[in-house]
Scaffold this motif. Structure first.
Motif, PDB file in Angstrom:
ATOM      1  N   GLY A 196       0.760  -1.222  -0.003  1.00  0.00           N
ATOM      2  CA  GLY A 196      -0.159  -0.011   0.140  1.00  0.00           C
ATOM      3  C   GLY A 196       1.163   1.209  -0.115  1.00  0.00           C
ATOM      4  N   SER A 229       0.226   0.056  -5.359  1.00  0.00           N
ATOM      5  CA  SER A 229      -0.948   0.155  -6.093  1.00  0.00           C
ATOM      6  C   SER A 229      -2.196  -0.624  -5.159  1.00  0.00           C
ATOM      7  N   VAL A 230      -1.680  -1.434  -4.413  1.00  0.00           N
ATOM      8  CA  VAL A 230      -2.641  -2.103  -3.473  1.00  0.00           C
ATOM      9  C   VAL A 230      -2.341  -2.299  -2.140  1.00  0.00           C
ATOM     10  N   ASP A 233      -3.137  -8.274  -1.336  1.00  0.00           N
ATOM     11  CA  ASP A 233      -3.557  -9.000  -2.418  1.00  0.00           C
ATOM     12  C   ASP A 233      -4.043 -10.183  -1.947  1.00  0.00           C
ATOM     13  N   MET A 261     -12.359  -2.987  -4.126  1.00  0.00           N
ATOM     14  CA  MET A 261     -11.606  -1.920  -4.453  1.00  0.00           C
ATOM     15  C   MET A 261     -11.529  -0.652  -3.748  1.00  0.00           C
ATOM     16  N   GLN A 264      -9.022  -2.215  -0.901  1.00  0.00           N
ATOM     17  CA  GLN A 264      -7.975  -2.556  -1.231  1.00  0.00           C
ATOM     18  C   GLN A 264      -6.997  -1.492  -2.284  1.00  0.00           C
ATOM     19  N   CYS A 265      -7.615  -0.581  -3.057  1.00  0.00           N
ATOM     20  CA  CYS A 265      -6.774   0.478  -3.536  1.00  0.00           C
ATOM     21  C   CYS A 265      -7.946   1.585  -3.754  1.00  0.00           C
ATOM     22  N   MET A 274       0.131  -4.071 -10.465  1.00  0.00           N
ATOM     23  CA  MET A 274       0.025  -3.950  -9.000  1.00  0.00           C
ATOM     24  C   MET A 274       1.442  -3.653  -8.261  1.00  0.00           C
TER      25      MET A 274
END
Length: 297
Positions: A196, A229-230, A233, A261, A264-265, A274
């Motif tokens: 993250g 990106s996230v 996972d 989402m 997560q992002c 990612m």
């Protein structure tokens, strides 16, 4: 609402006392959709900007790799991150500053084939502020321009994954495998480095570590922050998904795509496959030079 990473599922230093000397503090920012103001820490939000300071632009060459090149140049930078010392005091703020701002050109550049970031350290004691919406470059990839999010800083402890010294990694490999076999917790995915957007700690590399050295003093730079990106996972969510975001029934992977989402992002970034952009600074040189790296799966 605060965000709370669950306690580590095993006592890492009890199983691997060799790692105690390598622990580092990090601050997970946990961005979530919101309406931040210029006096707020944020991801993708409006920046504290003096009226007499021109908005920065990029006039470097842009690469038509995964995306088209900009329709017009030079390209205005887009806000990525703003952090106030009141919210994230752990950062190495230069004397006289208490705000870190990160902007980047959202198009791809050599040599990293990724957006190119720039840092601004400034004082929050700005008297005359610009009243503006940050210009959005025409044709900029949507997933390289973060949506406005508020942040929920949380200090955690990390241990190296890709940054484990090779000899130690080899020495611990069998014990890592044994722990995973007994408990189901994998050191790399569940116990070492958070993904993250965060400050400090270790970069959440997806490939081999690639720390930059300072051109001025030849010493290795310090990891300042990661824009990933996230937050998690399909493997790591069991360990790194905050308590407050866990659904009452099923798992986060069972949620409808839009709901997952949003956790997560939330900023809507997708850097390569990612991937993440890792920003470094040299704390030994008075001009605080910076560098960045990018990698992805």
């Amino acid at each position: 609402m605060t965000r709370t990473t669950p306690p580590r599922p095993v006592d890492i230093e009890a199983f691997f006392p060799e790692l105690a000397a390598l622990r580092r503090d990090a601050v997970r920012l946990h961005p979530r959709a919101g309406d931040p103001g210029i006096r707020d820490s944020s991801v993708g939000g409006p920046l504290l900007w003096p009226e007499d300071e021109a908005w920065p632009r990029c006039d470097e060459e842009h690469l038509p790799v995964a995306f088209d090149t900009p329709e017009s140049e030079p390209v205005p930078l887009v806000p990525v991150l703003q952090l106030y010392a009141a919210d994230v005091p752990d950062l190495p703020y230069p004397a006289g500053s208490d705000v870190l701002q990160v902007l980047w050109c959202p198009f791809e550049h050599e040599p990293q084939y990724a957006p190119r970031p720039r840092l601004r350290w400034r004082s929050s004691a700005v008297d005359t502020l610009a009243v503006l919406d940050a210009p959005r470059p025409v044709g900029a990839p949507d997933d390289h321009v973060p949506d406005a999010c508020v942040v929920h800083p949380e200090r955690i402890t990390e241990y190296p994954s890709w940054d484990l010294p090779p000899e130690l990694s080899e020495a611990l490999r069998e014990r890592f495998d044994q722990l995973e076999g007994r408990t189901g917790w994998a050191y790399q995915h569940h116990l070492s480095v958070a993904g993250g957007i965060k400050t400090g700690g270790y970069p959440d590399w997806t490939q081999e570590a690639d720390w930059p050295d300072c051109a001025g003093c030849d010493r290795r730079m310090e990891h300042l922050l990661t824009v990933g990106s996230v937050e998690f996972d399909g493997a790591s969510w069991r360990s790194w998904l905050p308590e407050e975001d866990r659904p009452k029934a099923g798992t986060v992977l069972d949620l409808p795509y839009e709901e997952r989402m949003a956790v997560q992002c939330a900023p809507g970034l997708m850097l390569g496959d990612m991937g993440g952009i890792y920003i470094f600074e040299c704390l030994h040189c008075s001009d605080r030079p910076s560098a960045y790296r990018f990698d992805c799966s």
